[in-house]
Design an enzyme around this catalytic site. Structure first.
Site, PDB file in Angstrom:
ATOM      1  N   ARG A  19       8.556   4.606   1.430  1.00 34.55           N
ATOM      2  CA  ARG A  19       9.322   5.115   2.579  1.00 34.55           C
ATOM      3  C   ARG A  19       9.934   6.486   2.317  1.00 34.55           C
ATOM      4  O   ARG A  19      10.441   7.110   3.248  1.00 34.55           O
ATOM      5  CB  ARG A  19      10.406   4.109   2.971  1.00 34.55           C
ATOM      6  CG  ARG A  19       9.833   2.850   3.630  1.00 34.55           C
ATOM      7  CD  ARG A  19      10.944   1.965   4.185  1.00 34.55           C
ATOM      8  NE  ARG A  19      10.446   0.908   5.045  1.00 34.55           N
ATOM      9  CZ  ARG A  19      10.311  -0.361   4.674  1.00 34.55           C
ATOM     10  NH1 ARG A  19      10.598  -0.737   3.438  1.00 34.55           N
ATOM     11  NH2 ARG A  19       9.868  -1.265   5.526  1.00 34.55           N
ATOM     12  N   LYS A  29      12.804  -2.625  -8.516  1.00 35.04           N
ATOM     13  CA  LYS A  29      13.238  -1.782  -7.390  1.00 35.04           C
ATOM     14  C   LYS A  29      13.742  -2.644  -6.229  1.00 35.04           C
ATOM     15  O   LYS A  29      14.737  -2.339  -5.594  1.00 35.04           O
ATOM     16  CB  LYS A  29      12.049  -0.918  -6.950  1.00 35.04           C
ATOM     17  CG  LYS A  29      12.056  -0.391  -5.550  1.00 35.04           C
ATOM     18  CD  LYS A  29      12.952   0.792  -5.434  1.00 35.04           C
ATOM     19  CE  LYS A  29      12.882   1.449  -4.083  1.00 35.04           C
ATOM     20  NZ  LYS A  29      12.533   0.616  -2.971  1.00 35.04           N
ATOM     21  N   HIS A  86       4.185   1.553  -8.163  1.00 35.16           N
ATOM     22  CA  HIS A  86       3.144   0.524  -8.055  1.00 35.16           C
ATOM     23  C   HIS A  86       2.186   0.605  -9.253  1.00 35.16           C
ATOM     24  O   HIS A  86       1.759  -0.418  -9.795  1.00 35.16           O
ATOM     25  CB  HIS A  86       2.316   0.713  -6.776  1.00 35.16           C
ATOM     26  CG  HIS A  86       3.080   0.604  -5.496  1.00 35.16           C
ATOM     27  ND1 HIS A  86       3.339   1.695  -4.707  1.00 35.16           N
ATOM     28  CD2 HIS A  86       3.614  -0.456  -4.849  1.00 35.16           C
ATOM     29  CE1 HIS A  86       4.003   1.312  -3.623  1.00 35.16           C
ATOM     30  NE2 HIS A  86       4.189   0.008  -3.689  1.00 35.16           N
ATOM     31  N   SER A 132       9.565   5.196  -3.644  1.00 35.81           N
ATOM     32  CA  SER A 132       9.375   4.242  -2.555  1.00 35.81           C
ATOM     33  C   SER A 132       8.367   4.829  -1.578  1.00 35.81           C
ATOM     34  O   SER A 132       8.368   6.046  -1.341  1.00 35.81           O
ATOM     35  CB  SER A 132      10.709   4.018  -1.828  1.00 35.81           C
ATOM     36  OG  SER A 132      10.482   3.405  -0.575  1.00 35.81           O
ATOM     37  N   GLY A 141       0.805  -1.222   0.000  1.00 35.76           N
ATOM     38  CA  GLY A 141       0.000   0.000   0.000  1.00 35.76           C
ATOM     39  C   GLY A 141       0.832   1.264   0.000  1.00 35.76           C
ATOM     40  O   GLY A 141       2.028   1.241  -0.248  1.00 35.76           O
ATOM     41  N   VAL A 176      10.625   2.798 -11.411  1.00 34.49           N
ATOM     42  CA  VAL A 176      10.099   4.133 -11.710  1.00 34.49           C
ATOM     43  C   VAL A 176      10.776   5.118 -10.752  1.00 34.49           C
ATOM     44  O   VAL A 176      10.821   4.876  -9.540  1.00 34.49           O
ATOM     45  CB  VAL A 176       8.567   4.180 -11.560  1.00 34.49           C
ATOM     46  CG1 VAL A 176       8.045   5.588 -11.801  1.00 34.49           C
ATOM     47  CG2 VAL A 176       7.923   3.188 -12.531  1.00 34.49           C
TER      48      VAL A 176
HETATM   49  P1  AMP Z   1       5.868  -2.542  -1.698  1.00 32.95           P
HETATM   50  O1  AMP Z   1       4.513  -1.947  -1.551  1.00 32.95           O
HETATM   51  O2  AMP Z   1       6.987  -1.611  -1.343  1.00 32.95           O
HETATM   52  O3  AMP Z   1       5.992  -3.905  -1.079  1.00 32.95           O
HETATM   53  O4  AMP Z   1       6.051  -2.774  -3.267  1.00 32.95           O
HETATM   54  C1  AMP Z   1       5.134  -3.555  -3.990  1.00 32.95           C
HETATM   55  C2  AMP Z   1       5.718  -3.828  -5.347  1.00 32.95           C
HETATM   56  O5  AMP Z   1       5.965  -2.603  -6.039  1.00 32.95           O
HETATM   57  C3  AMP Z   1       7.066  -4.564  -5.275  1.00 32.95           C
HETATM   58  O6  AMP Z   1       7.117  -5.554  -6.288  1.00 32.95           O
HETATM   59  C4  AMP Z   1       8.047  -3.454  -5.513  1.00 32.95           C
HETATM   60  O7  AMP Z   1       9.276  -3.891  -6.065  1.00 32.95           O
HETATM   61  C5  AMP Z   1       7.297  -2.591  -6.501  1.00 32.95           C
HETATM   62  N1  AMP Z   1       7.827  -1.230  -6.503  1.00 32.95           N
HETATM   63  C6  AMP Z   1       8.027  -0.428  -5.427  1.00 32.95           C
HETATM   64  N2  AMP Z   1       8.607   0.734  -5.805  1.00 32.95           N
HETATM   65  C7  AMP Z   1       8.780   0.655  -7.143  1.00 32.95           C
HETATM   66  C8  AMP Z   1       9.353   1.544  -8.126  1.00 32.95           C
HETATM   67  N3  AMP Z   1       9.857   2.735  -7.805  1.00 32.95           N
HETATM   68  N4  AMP Z   1       9.361   1.134  -9.418  1.00 32.95           N
HETATM   69  C9  AMP Z   1       8.859  -0.079  -9.761  1.00 32.95           C
HETATM   70  N5  AMP Z   1       8.323  -0.958  -8.880  1.00 32.95           N
HETATM   71  C10 AMP Z   1       8.287  -0.596  -7.600  1.00 32.95           C
END
Ligand code: AMP
Length: 295
Positions: free
Chosen positions: A197, A159, A47, A195, A41, A186
């Site tokens: 974060r 990422k 995402h 991110s 989320g 991205v």
């Molecule tokens: P997370 O919500 O951080 O667990 O990310 C969910 C998915 O989105 C994971 O597969 C991440 O690698 C992908 N993701 C997060 N940030 C990016 C980004 N900047 N570019 C591409 N994919 C991303």
């Protein structure tokens, strides 16, 4: 239901495994393909790129929004991880997602978890060295989500490059009938990888954070210019990050993109990966580089 706002036109939001599974079972029974995008989320354009790719390649796309306690250690940011379900649902709907599962922890883990998935070698270094229980938590929740959703394709970002390698290997080793699709990083216009974060960064830390990307670019440039000593590339990248007073370097590595092993001599396809802490958040980034055969 976790979502008690106005009903959304084109998207179904559920909070039970049974509802998500039932919906996607029906999709597959009718001969249509299912795409899955697992997330924690606080969705951003990174995402959204995964969701749009999934929508382009699959008949029906399901997104999961679950901050998975299993992948956080006791001293990490589980309780403060950013959340914004209404905004997330708007982004999912805008991307053409059909159904979102946003379960609570009791729904996903009604009992203490005593069965886990571990991808030993791939999870031992880099992120795994800094966060020893992290990848078991990731592999376990992804295995659960694959069993719940039964996706034909599942979309993950480059990422989190080590995570992507682990998910691919887990799917192959355990014969999950799913194609794991990796999607490009991205970035913000100044190169910082998007991110969830990044929201924790102060204005000064945010201004300093693109140094991680610049270090990776410098490492890649040195390889393209003829550097073949992995130690020299690591030292170059680490030096650039360490020179930034607001960055606390965790690692800067050159690895084989499939095995995550450090090569002794640089050749073929490689991945440069780095992590550094800026105040509270630890930021990750990585870059592909192909060693030129002529140089
Ligand atoms: P997370 O919500 O951080 O667990 O990310 C969910 C998915 O989105 C994971 O597969 C991440 O690698 C992908 N993701 C997060 N940030 C990016 C980004 N900047 N570019 C591409 N994919 C991303």
């Amino acid at each position: 239901m976790p979502w008690e706002g106005a009903p959304m036109a084109g998207i179904e939001v559920v909070d039970t495994i049974a509802a998500f599974r039932g919906h996607l079972d029906g999709v597959r029974r009718s001969g249509r393909t299912v795409g899955l995008v697992p997330t924690m989320g606080y969705l951003h354009d990174g995402h959204v790129s995964l969701m749009e790719r999934a929508v382009a390649e699959c008949d029906v796309v399901g997104v999961t929004i679950f901050v998975n306690p299993l992948q956080f250690a006791a001293n990490e940011d589980l309780s403060t991880y950013p959340r914004d379900l209404p905004s997330d649902l708007e982004r999912c709907e805008g991307a053409g997602v059909s159904i979102v599962l946003a379960p609570d922890v009791a729904e996903m883990y009604p009992r203490p978890v005593i069965t886990t998935v571990s991808v030993a070698d791939l999870g031992a270094t880099m992120e795994g060295a800094s966060r020893p229980t992290h990848f078991d938590g990731v592999a376990t929740v992804v295995a659960k989500l694959f069993n719940i959703a039964g996706p034909c394709r599942a979309y993950f970002g480059e990422k989190d490059f080590q995570q992507l390698a682990i998910v691919r290997r887990m799917a192959a080793d355990l014969s999950f009938p799913v194609e794991v699709v990796g999607c490009p990083i991205v970035r913000e216009t100044d190169g910082l990888a998007m991110s969830s974060r990044n929201v924790y960064l102060s204005a000064e830390e945010r201004a300093a954070a693109p140094v991680v990307h610049r270090a990776l670019q410098a490492g890649a440039a040195s390889i393209l210019a003829g550097e073949r000593d992995p130690g020299a590339v690591r030292t170059l990248m680490a030096g650039i990050i360490s020179a930034e007073p607001l960055a606390e370097l965790d690692y800067a590595e050159v690895v084989d993109p499939e095995t995550m092993a450090a090569p002794t001599v640089l050749a073929g396809e490689l991945r440069l990966l780095a992590a550094a802490r800026f105040g509270t958040p630890r930021l990750l980034d990585n870059l592909a580089v192909r060693v030129p055969t002529h140089a």
